[in-house]
Enzyme design. Sequence first.
Site, mmCIF file in Angstrom:
data_model
loop_
_atom_site.group_PDB
_atom_site.id
_atom_site.type_symbol
_atom_site.label_atom_id
_atom_site.label_comp_id
_atom_site.label_asym_id
_atom_site.label_seq_id
_atom_site.Cartn_x
_atom_site.Cartn_y
_atom_site.Cartn_z
ATOM 1 C CG HIS A 187 37.406 60.859 -19.458
ATOM 2 N ND1 HIS A 187 36.443 60.667 -18.508
ATOM 3 C CD2 HIS A 187 38.003 62.036 -19.151
ATOM 4 C CE1 HIS A 187 36.463 61.672 -17.640
ATOM 5 N NE2 HIS A 187 37.403 62.517 -18.015
ATOM 6 C CG ASP A 261 34.617 67.665 -19.679
ATOM 7 O OD1 ASP A 261 35.724 67.885 -19.144
ATOM 8 O OD2 ASP A 261 33.857 66.761 -19.298
#
Length: 513
Positions: A187, A261
């Site tokens: 992330h 993702d």
Amino acid sequence: MQATMQHNIGQLFMVGFDALEPNEHIIGLIRERRIGGVILFRRNVHTPAQVSRLCQRLQEINAEVSDQPLLIALDQEGGMVMRIEQGVTPIPAAMAFQAAGSVDDCRQVNFINGDEMRQIGINMLLAPVLDVNNNRLNPIIGVRAYGEDADTVVRYGMAALRGQQEAGVIVTAKHFPGHGDTAVDSHYSMALVPHDLERLRAVELAPFRAAIAGGVDAIMTAHVAFPAIEPDPAVPATLSRAVLTGLLREEMAYQGAIISDCLEMGAIADGVGVAAGAVATLQAGCDIVLISHREEQQRAALAAVSAAVAQGTIAAQRIEEALARVRRLKQARAVGGWRERAAIPGGLMTAESMTLAKKVQKAALLVQGDFRPLDPALPVRLITVEVRSRSEVDEVANGRNNEARSSMLPALRQAGLDVTEYAISAEASDAEVAAAIAFADGAQQIVVQTYNAMLVENQRRLLAAMPADKLWVVAGRLPYDLDLAPQAQGRLAAFGCRPAALEPVVERLTQAA
């Protein structure tokens, strides 16, 4: 043909928005760009009935402009990754199932999960996680994995996959080719798995091979570099043709849909950027581009892909292949049946599902070393390390609901103990640690509930300052935290710290009360 293709490019995008009902952001993208899917987070969730209405309204808006229903997706993995928590059966974290020891229970609980989501209007689960958590320092996978070796992940991961398939929802295996052996959260930045192909085939790829053989509907990519497959270390799997086409499509013969993702994660956004990433992932072999948050990034990516198709940078055949896979994905029972779905879900949190979930969570309780229960005649000082800052994985801190705290205080008091609590953040500042140490000074019984302490220096310092003969440690997420206090009077882990996971912990701590 070019005009038709441009008209359909939005079908290759899944996007998110921030509201409890359709707002201008998502309505505009549906009507103007005919996007193919929507991802929901806790920001979109109040109650199951509200989410059900939201899903129905999204499909109705989409039906005004498209004969292809929307994919509506959710990361409903279990444990801390439960985007919908109130009003549904609490699903244990993945690692809890292998600790509980029943593959069949894993299948049944995951059927319940998929069935409840289908009733609510979610037609695509971004689960199961098939990463092998073989790096204890992994900050992002941990208890989200079914185990620490490939065989365990295959057995329990495939049970979860079968259960979800039986519920009629789209099942998504993630994060290909494997995010388990990393010590970086993608992330925020890009991780790298350095192993050679022989090792990758034996470990990381084994669960995905099993999932492909089991007919998995979709596979989500990892923003992780694999130099054994993609020679450029700056190119993560999500953007690598060698990984997505060479390995996944050609070598592993996978014919289902590939979804990226989220491209707003740091590994992509801080590298090539979201818009360029959208072009690159489609070129690499991805079929669905996931952009979860900002409208400006979503529109920029749509524009970049449209321009790349017009210029021939993305081949027309590549777009046609992706569109065909998205259309096949939308043949799932949960997608096509949106008009017939009951407006108010009626089969949530049944007595049978709650009994089974509690059974698994209780069986999963890990007690390490010698153990003695708390003395009910003596007061307890409870130090709770809790999540206060939002992340993609741990959203409890800023959901729209007034969620129950991840604290044992209410249950310990209900058990009849005299308990006072001091709560600190998972990041544990120097000041918080000093105050917690002072709070525990002179206590006769101290219970510390950690949260990934082995990854946070100040949490480790807090544990080291506690007197072992007065200390009980509860690992609130990673069970490896228990190794930090080998002489504690009790060391327990339930692979999570939400109320359902803490219930058997409190029962064991107070078994003599």
